[in-house]
Design a protein around this motif. Structure first.
Motif, PDB file in Angstrom:
ATOM      1  N   LEU A 119       0.723  -0.801  -0.099  1.00  0.00           N
ATOM      2  CA  LEU A 119       0.072   0.445   0.328  1.00  0.00           C
ATOM      3  C   LEU A 119       0.893   1.277   0.050  1.00  0.00           C
ATOM      4  N   LEU A 120       1.789   1.547   0.977  1.00  0.00           N
ATOM      5  CA  LEU A 120       2.948   2.409   1.147  1.00  0.00           C
ATOM      6  C   LEU A 120       3.830   2.534  -0.310  1.00  0.00           C
ATOM      7  N   SER A 121       4.197   1.746  -0.631  1.00  0.00           N
ATOM      8  CA  SER A 121       4.809   1.511  -2.038  1.00  0.00           C
ATOM      9  C   SER A 121       4.324   1.830  -2.553  1.00  0.00           C
ATOM     10  N   LEU A 122       3.043   1.327  -3.615  1.00  0.00           N
ATOM     11  CA  LEU A 122       2.358   1.924  -4.178  1.00  0.00           C
ATOM     12  C   LEU A 122       1.206   3.455  -4.197  1.00  0.00           C
ATOM     13  N   MET A 123       1.553   3.595  -3.354  1.00  0.00           N
ATOM     14  CA  MET A 123       1.543   5.375  -2.738  1.00  0.00           C
ATOM     15  C   MET A 123       2.379   6.012  -3.355  1.00  0.00           C
ATOM     16  N   GLY A 124       4.050   5.790  -2.940  1.00  0.00           N
ATOM     17  CA  GLY A 124       4.793   6.639  -4.023  1.00  0.00           C
ATOM     18  C   GLY A 124       4.276   6.966  -5.260  1.00  0.00           C
ATOM     19  N   LEU A 125       4.456   5.770  -5.937  1.00  0.00           N
ATOM     20  CA  LEU A 125       4.501   5.274  -7.626  1.00  0.00           C
ATOM     21  C   LEU A 125       3.277   6.063  -7.521  1.00  0.00           C
ATOM     22  N   ALA A 126       2.415   6.126  -7.888  1.00  0.00           N
ATOM     23  CA  ALA A 126       0.961   7.242  -8.041  1.00  0.00           C
ATOM     24  C   ALA A 126       0.998   8.819  -7.956  1.00  0.00           C
ATOM     25  N   GLY A 127       1.807   9.199  -6.643  1.00  0.00           N
ATOM     26  CA  GLY A 127       2.036  10.244  -6.369  1.00  0.00           C
ATOM     27  C   GLY A 127       2.994  10.662  -7.444  1.00  0.00           C
ATOM     28  N   PHE A 128       4.365  10.085  -7.837  1.00  0.00           N
ATOM     29  CA  PHE A 128       5.185  10.404  -9.106  1.00  0.00           C
ATOM     30  C   PHE A 128       4.205  10.414  -9.887  1.00  0.00           C
ATOM     31  N   MET A 160      14.429  13.408 -13.334  1.00  0.00           N
ATOM     32  CA  MET A 160      13.728  12.635 -13.116  1.00  0.00           C
ATOM     33  C   MET A 160      13.596  10.763 -13.646  1.00  0.00           C
ATOM     34  N   LEU A 161      14.121  11.129 -14.685  1.00  0.00           N
ATOM     35  CA  LEU A 161      14.686   9.136 -15.344  1.00  0.00           C
ATOM     36  C   LEU A 161      15.439   8.574 -14.249  1.00  0.00           C
ATOM     37  N   LEU A 162      16.037   9.392 -13.849  1.00  0.00           N
ATOM     38  CA  LEU A 162      17.112   8.654 -12.664  1.00  0.00           C
ATOM     39  C   LEU A 162      16.306   8.173 -11.671  1.00  0.00           C
ATOM     40  N   ALA A 163      15.393   9.283 -11.292  1.00  0.00           N
ATOM     41  CA  ALA A 163      14.866   9.151 -10.108  1.00  0.00           C
ATOM     42  C   ALA A 163      14.008   7.683 -10.397  1.00  0.00           C
ATOM     43  N   PHE A 164      12.696   7.817 -11.268  1.00  0.00           N
ATOM     44  CA  PHE A 164      12.460   7.007 -11.595  1.00  0.00           C
ATOM     45  C   PHE A 164      12.633   5.552 -12.381  1.00  0.00           C
ATOM     46  N   LEU A 165      14.179   5.112 -12.031  1.00  0.00           N
ATOM     47  CA  LEU A 165      14.850   4.432 -12.355  1.00  0.00           C
ATOM     48  C   LEU A 165      15.051   3.425 -11.213  1.00  0.00           C
ATOM     49  N   ILE A 166      15.333   4.202 -10.092  1.00  0.00           N
ATOM     50  CA  ILE A 166      15.736   3.539  -8.939  1.00  0.00           C
ATOM     51  C   ILE A 166      14.774   2.899  -8.170  1.00  0.00           C
ATOM     52  N   LEU A 167      13.745   4.066  -8.345  1.00  0.00           N
ATOM     53  CA  LEU A 167      12.219   4.132  -7.841  1.00  0.00           C
ATOM     54  C   LEU A 167      11.832   2.765  -8.467  1.00  0.00           C
ATOM     55  N   GLY A 168      11.954   2.302  -9.675  1.00  0.00           N
ATOM     56  CA  GLY A 168      11.726   1.467 -10.380  1.00  0.00           C
ATOM     57  C   GLY A 168      12.305   0.106 -10.139  1.00  0.00           C
ATOM     58  N   ILE A 169      13.236  -0.075  -9.362  1.00  0.00           N
ATOM     59  CA  ILE A 169      14.077  -1.063  -9.532  1.00  0.00           C
ATOM     60  C   ILE A 169      13.436  -1.629  -7.761  1.00  0.00           C
ATOM     61  N   GLY A 170      13.742  -0.341  -6.930  1.00  0.00           N
ATOM     62  CA  GLY A 170      12.917  -1.059  -5.336  1.00  0.00           C
ATOM     63  C   GLY A 170      11.388  -1.690  -5.768  1.00  0.00           C
ATOM     64  N   LEU A 171      10.477  -0.454  -6.575  1.00  0.00           N
ATOM     65  CA  LEU A 171       9.609  -1.145  -6.092  1.00  0.00           C
ATOM     66  C   LEU A 171       8.822  -2.893  -7.121  1.00  0.00           C
ATOM     67  N   GLY A 172       9.212  -2.538  -8.007  1.00  0.00           N
ATOM     68  CA  GLY A 172       9.579  -4.325  -8.743  1.00  0.00           C
ATOM     69  C   GLY A 172       9.874  -5.058  -7.842  1.00  0.00           C
ATOM     70  N   THR A 173      11.185  -5.336  -7.122  1.00  0.00           N
ATOM     71  CA  THR A 173      11.827  -6.357  -5.975  1.00  0.00           C
ATOM     72  C   THR A 173      10.985  -6.544  -5.289  1.00  0.00           C
ATOM     73  N   ALA A 174      10.002  -5.423  -4.740  1.00  0.00           N
ATOM     74  CA  ALA A 174       9.604  -5.645  -3.495  1.00  0.00           C
ATOM     75  C   ALA A 174       7.879  -5.900  -4.068  1.00  0.00           C
ATOM     76  N   GLU A 175       7.362  -5.787  -4.833  1.00  0.00           N
ATOM     77  CA  GLU A 175       6.333  -5.974  -5.714  1.00  0.00           C
ATOM     78  C   GLU A 175       6.000  -7.749  -5.224  1.00  0.00           C
ATOM     79  N   LEU A 210      15.046   2.157  -1.982  1.00  0.00           N
ATOM     80  CA  LEU A 210      15.567   2.726  -3.174  1.00  0.00           C
ATOM     81  C   LEU A 210      14.774   4.048  -3.761  1.00  0.00           C
ATOM     82  N   ASN A 211      13.467   2.471  -3.420  1.00  0.00           N
ATOM     83  CA  ASN A 211      12.532   3.721  -3.715  1.00  0.00           C
ATOM     84  C   ASN A 211      12.608   5.075  -3.134  1.00  0.00           C
ATOM     85  N   ALA A 212      12.610   5.032  -1.713  1.00  0.00           N
ATOM     86  CA  ALA A 212      12.941   7.068  -0.683  1.00  0.00           C
ATOM     87  C   ALA A 212      13.961   6.918  -1.372  1.00  0.00           C
TER      88      ALA A 212
END
Length: 514
Positions: A279-288, A363-378, A344-346
């Motif tokens: 829930l909390l990690s998806l909040m970050g993605l949706a806000g981004f 923005m590209l770098l930020a979302f790249l790091i965010l994607g690695i963290g999100l994909g692993t955790a989910e 990594l999301n943080a």
């Protein structure tokens, strides 16, 4: 579903073909969750919604999904999951057409609400069918990785196709993406998916459905309203309704031995930690996605297709990280891997929060790091959600997991999007005075459109003030997202202590009975 497969037997061609069919509704939902974000700038200048209406256009879809997933899952248990999937896909296509031909913000909000209602008929069966089709642990984890990857894949497909359409056609064209997928899904589901019903489903409880919606909708409204008008009487009233309805819903589920939503599952700390992490990690993605697309298009001047290309690397790495998580979790404890992924999301959100001047590469770098963290955790947390409960509770666990996904999306747009909108309005008010109260300044898109109609220094001053105010709002929202995912990391580091390594688990007798 009744199967004669023994626990040791690996999945065959038909099982994997069935998985491919199940991924189509996942793609539908994930595409509609992200494609609209790329159309927000065009919608804000085309339909001229207020800031609150713009948030509702985004939020109402996921809100209806979150509120009805459990109810539709219960309905599917009775009428048959395949049947409900097919009926829902037809309704989803009809609602897509209504959204495409919307002529006002109110009409688009209604169409998005209908998309959410029919989308709720599509989602509940996916994870529960995966749990029933794939008895072998390794097969199940690969299937779950595929399930999670399709969310990222749909998020990637939405921007690519949506960006191309927005580059050449009207914003309404983004809703036509759904139609070919639905045309493919209906015959494929009828041929390849077995019918599946729960032999002992929880009761279909209309009053519980009403209570769940009374808990979710007023809560979202209260947050949105507070961003615009502060904590007034209406805020406290709607917040009180949400709290009372939520508590009544929980007590009602506890009072029956066979509830519509088995809230007793939350007594398991591993299950609860995994759900909260989602829930909390998806909040970050949706806000981004909400403020990031506006930043890339309206502030940095990218076209919709270029905007999509900036985010594609992060979405691809999210898919890759999901599959890499399968061998990774065989070597390291979940209570180590999941918090590290959330950290990594943080880091990704922190790049946006603490950068004074945003750039395309940033923005590209930020979302790249965010994607690695999100994909692993989910992938890991979804496997834990299913593994932490008995096999006969897989349907209930799936419904809760998917509800957390959608509610996280709602709250991400509501809280983080609302915070960015509030801070933008406050900063713009300070910069240009009372003029900021005018409807032309309610969103960044409308402010820039208004400024473009002015000549000379006046237009330049308003443009500069609006962009600076929006940057300020984005930094605050990204900073709040950093706090959210760090909280999730701390919670999971303690809550997943009982998870142990995800070693092969033998299938229980109830697995083969299903």
């Amino acid at each position: 579903m009744t199967t004669t497969l023994t626990p040791q037997l690996r999945a065959g061609r038909r099982e994997w073909a069935g998985l491919a069919v199940l991924m189509i509704p996942v793609l539908l939902i994930s595409i509609d969750n992200t494609v609209l974000g790329f159309a927000i700038p065009a919608i804000s200048t085309g339909l001229h919604p207020t800031g609150t209406q713009l948030l509702w256009i985004v939020d109402i879809y996921a809100l209806m999904l979150a509120g009805l997933l459990v109810a539709m899952g219960s309905l599917g248990d009775r009428v048959g999951r395949r049947k409900l999937l097919i009926i829902g896909s037809v309704g989803f296509g009809a609602a897509s057409l209504l959204a495409a031909f919307s002529t006002s913000a109110e009409m688009l909000i209604l169409a998005r609400a209908l998309l959410g209602i029919f989308g709720a008929t599509l989602m509940p069966s996916t994870l529960s069918l995966i749990r029933n089709i794939f008895d072998h642990d390794k097969d199940r984890r690969i299937a779950i990785a595929t399930w999670a990857a399709m969310f990222s894949g749909g998020a990637a497909l939405g921007p690519i196709v949506g960006g191309f359409l927005l580059e050449h056609f009207h914003w309404s064209s983004v809703f036509f993406i759904n139609l070919p997928l639905i045309a493919l899904f209906i015959p494929a589901a009828a041929i390849l998916l077995p019918e599946s019903r729960d032999p002992n489903p929880g009761r279909f409880d209309p009053f519980s459905i009403i209570l769940s919606m009374l808990a979710l909708a007023p809560l979202v409204f209260a947050i949105k309203h507070s961003m615009a008008s502060g904590a007034d009487l209406l805020f406290w009233f709607t917040l009180s309704v949400a709290i009372v309805a939520g508590a009544s819903f929980g007590l009602r589920q506890l009072a029956t031995p066979n509830p519509m939503l088995d809230v007793r599952l939350f007594a398991n700390s591993v299950f609860t930690s995994a759900v909260v992490s989602n829930l909390l990690s998806l909040m970050g993605l949706a806000g981004f996605l909400y403020f990031g697309t506006q930043l890339l298009q309206l502030v940095l001047g990218l076209s919709p297709i270029d905007d999509a290309l900036v985010l594609i690397p992060g979405l691809i790495t999210s898919v890759a990280a999901g599959y890499l998580a399968v061998p990774l979790i065989a070597r390291f404890e979940p209570r180590v891997v999941v918090p590290c992924a959330l950290a990594l999301n943080a880091v990704g959100m922190g790049i946006i929060a603490f950068t004074s001047e945003h750039s395309v590469m940033g923005m590209l770098l930020a979302f790249l790091i965010l994607g690695i963290g999100l994909g692993t955790a989910e992938v890991i947390t979804n496997d834990l959600i299913l593994a932490a409960v008995p096999a006969h509770k897989a349907g209930a666990a799936s419904a809760i997991s998917e509800t957390a996904y959608e509610f996280g999306s709602v709250m991400g747009t509501t809280v983080l999007g609302g915070l960015s909108t509030f801070m933008y309005g406050s900063a713009l008010q300070s910069a240009i005075g009372d003029k900021a109260d005018r409807a032309q300044f309610d969103t960044l898109g409308s402010a820039l459109e208004y400024a473009s109609g002015l000549s000379g220094a006046a237009g330049e001053r308003i443009t500069e003030a609006a962009v600076s105010a929006f940057d300020f709002g984005v930094q605050w929202a990204a900073g709040a997202a950093v706090v959210l995912v760090l909280v999730a990391a701390v919670l999971t580091s303690f809550g997943l202590k009982g998870a142990g390594r995800l070693l092969p688990r033998p299938a229980s007798r109830s697995d083969s009975d299903r």
